[in-house]
Design a protein around this motif. Structure first.
Motif, mmCIF file in Angstrom:
data_model
loop_
_atom_site.group_PDB
_atom_site.id
_atom_site.type_symbol
_atom_site.label_atom_id
_atom_site.label_comp_id
_atom_site.label_asym_id
_atom_site.label_seq_id
_atom_site.Cartn_x
_atom_site.Cartn_y
_atom_site.Cartn_z
ATOM 1 N N GLU A 4 0.978 -1.104 0.089
ATOM 2 C CA GLU A 4 -0.267 0.553 0.213
ATOM 3 C C GLU A 4 0.798 1.104 -0.054
ATOM 4 O OE1 GLU A 4 -3.594 2.616 0.190
ATOM 5 O OE2 GLU A 4 -3.018 0.513 -0.843
ATOM 6 N N SER A 5 2.212 1.186 0.395
ATOM 7 C CA SER A 5 2.659 2.335 0.511
ATOM 8 C C SER A 5 3.435 3.030 -0.941
ATOM 9 C CB SER A 5 3.946 1.585 1.496
ATOM 10 O OG SER A 5 4.934 1.297 1.045
ATOM 11 N N ARG A 18 11.516 -4.283 9.135
ATOM 12 C CA ARG A 18 10.680 -2.796 9.663
ATOM 13 C C ARG A 18 10.761 -3.121 11.319
ATOM 14 N NH1 ARG A 18 5.567 -4.533 4.996
ATOM 15 N NH2 ARG A 18 6.492 -2.812 3.695
ATOM 16 N N ASP A 34 11.047 1.809 2.991
ATOM 17 C CA ASP A 34 9.502 1.416 2.465
ATOM 18 C C ASP A 34 10.109 0.349 0.855
ATOM 19 O OD1 ASP A 34 6.965 2.336 0.991
ATOM 20 O OD2 ASP A 34 7.714 3.796 0.266
ATOM 21 N N GLU A 85 14.995 5.147 4.920
ATOM 22 C CA GLU A 85 14.519 6.816 5.654
ATOM 23 C C GLU A 85 15.701 7.676 5.520
ATOM 24 O OE1 GLU A 85 11.440 7.933 4.250
ATOM 25 O OE2 GLU A 85 10.827 6.053 3.634
#
Length: 399
Positions: free
Chosen positions: A220-221, A312, A318, A333
């Motif tokens: 979904e990201s 994660r 991501d 990130e």
């Protein structure tokens, strides 16, 4: 820094011989579209293959082409389009994620072994490569199979050059296999699956006799960054079918019937399929104008989901999956977290991670390529010493 663009193989050989005599390391480039891969070493000059351009021989009936290394990929594909043929391995355009300019070249594609979504059924770029011509570190023109190299007898020079990133020799010409272009393509989209369920569904699809040519999972990201956000709501697990039009329709019906108990299914036609798989190929979600670390991770297909779940828990990340879950594009990130990532890869059965993009400071201290086991590293060093004894070509690139 001096930049040389030899127009003939003889000129290229003369440049390398002069550099060898002076012990002056060289940076080897095609179109410069993957500048930044690996670590940059100190060099005296850049040698570009851009002027070594042109299709030398194209035999559509044999499905084989020979082209000089600097030939633009667009020129190759235009010639193939006219005969409804294609490069089976679907090479990516890395300019968007690397924030580079320039023109992708056929030599650069093979030097980096660039292989896209169809690789899981058609093989990698190196599997389509039939022959090479290159200049070794002594300034000698070598045709693979035509001259035996001291200390590498029995090794396949063609396969060695593919994926060597210009560290073993200066490619001047490549000969490669082609495939017919499919008449039609369709994509089935399974919506709402988590990573583990998506891996299971992709495995089920690959096990069916329907000839899936692409299998990817877009959590979904990232789902909204494909097809301009036009994919159905929820994570998207996408399966591509290609071939004769009537066959594709029948196989898509069969696949949809088999997978419909797992998730809601929608279908994309040829135009939307072409756009979607090009965006998957070119890693579109992370062509974001940043230098956030971007990894290309290859593992066993069923290991991808648990690896990402464990990662994660430790770092901001991501990701999306290609190759039935066996290829993961990871954007960190903050820092590259190389030790964490590679440790988890070992825990989940092994594989390798390549750092595609990061800040200059991060690349200076992070091994971009997977460290080799001692025995393989020793063999690689012997091959390098035989082909490039003075370490002229792209110093530092494969670390």
């Amino acid at each position: 820094m001096p930049r040389h663009c030899p127009e003939t193989e003889m000129q290229a050989a003369e440049l390398v011989r002069a550099a060898s005599a002076a012990r002056a390391p060289l940076a080897i480039e095609g179109g410069g579209t993957r500048r930044g891969f690996g670590r940059a070493g100190a060099v005296s000059a850049v040698v570009s293959t851009a002027a070594l351009s042109g299709i030398s021989r194209y035999a559509p009936g044999e499905m084989v082409m020979t082209a000089r290394a600097g030939t633009p990929l667009a020129e190759i594909e235009a010639a193939l389009d006219g005969q409804r043929q294609m490069l089976a391995f679907e090479p990516a355009d890395h300019r968007p994620v690397m924030a580079t300019t320039g023109t992708p070249t056929i030599g650069g594609v093979f030097a980096a072994n660039v292989s896209g979504p169809r690789r899981l059924v058609a093989g990698a770029a190196r599997d389509s490569l039939l022959g090479v011509r290159f200049i070794n570190g002594a300034g000698e023109a070598i045709k693979a199979g035509g001259q035996v190299m001291k200390n590498v007898t029995g090794l396949d020079l063609v396969k060695l050059m593919a994926g060597s990133f210009g560290t073993l020799g200066l490619l001047t010409e490549v000969t490669f296999r082609l495939l017919p272009r499919p008449e039609r393509a369709e994509t089935l989209v399974l919506s709402g699956l988590d990573d583990a369920a998506a891996s299971s569904s992709m495995a089920a699809a690959m096990a069916l006799p329907v000839e899936v040519s692409g299998a990817a999972h877009l959590p979904e990201s990232v789902r909204g960054r494909f097809l301009s956000g036009a994919l159905p709501e929820g994570a998207a697990t996408v399966l591509r079918l290609e071939g004769l039009a009537a066959s594709v329709v029948l196989r898509a019906d069969k696949l949809a019937a088999a997978l419909s108990p797992r998730a809601p299914i929608t279908r994309l036609g040829p135009e939307e399929s072409a756009v979607l798989w090009r965006e998957i190929r070119d890693i579109k979600p992370y062509a974001d104008g940043t230098q956030k670390p971007l990894w290309r991770v290859s593992v066993a297909p069923m290991a991808g989901a648990p690896l990402l779940e464990a990662l994660r828990m430790e770092a901001g990340v991501d990701a999306f999956f290609d190759w039935q879950g066996g290829l993961i594009f990871l954007r960190m990130e903050a820092e590259p977290e190389a030790e964490l990532l590679r440790g988890l890869i070992r825990r989940f059965g092994g594989g390798h991670a390549t750092l595609l993009r990061a800040s200059a400071a991060a690349r200076a201290v992070t091994p971009a390529f997977e460290p080799q086991p001692p025995a393989l590293a020793a063999l690689s060093a012997r091959v390098k010493a035989s082909l490039d004894p003075h370490g002229l070509f792209n110093p530092g690139r494969m670390t």
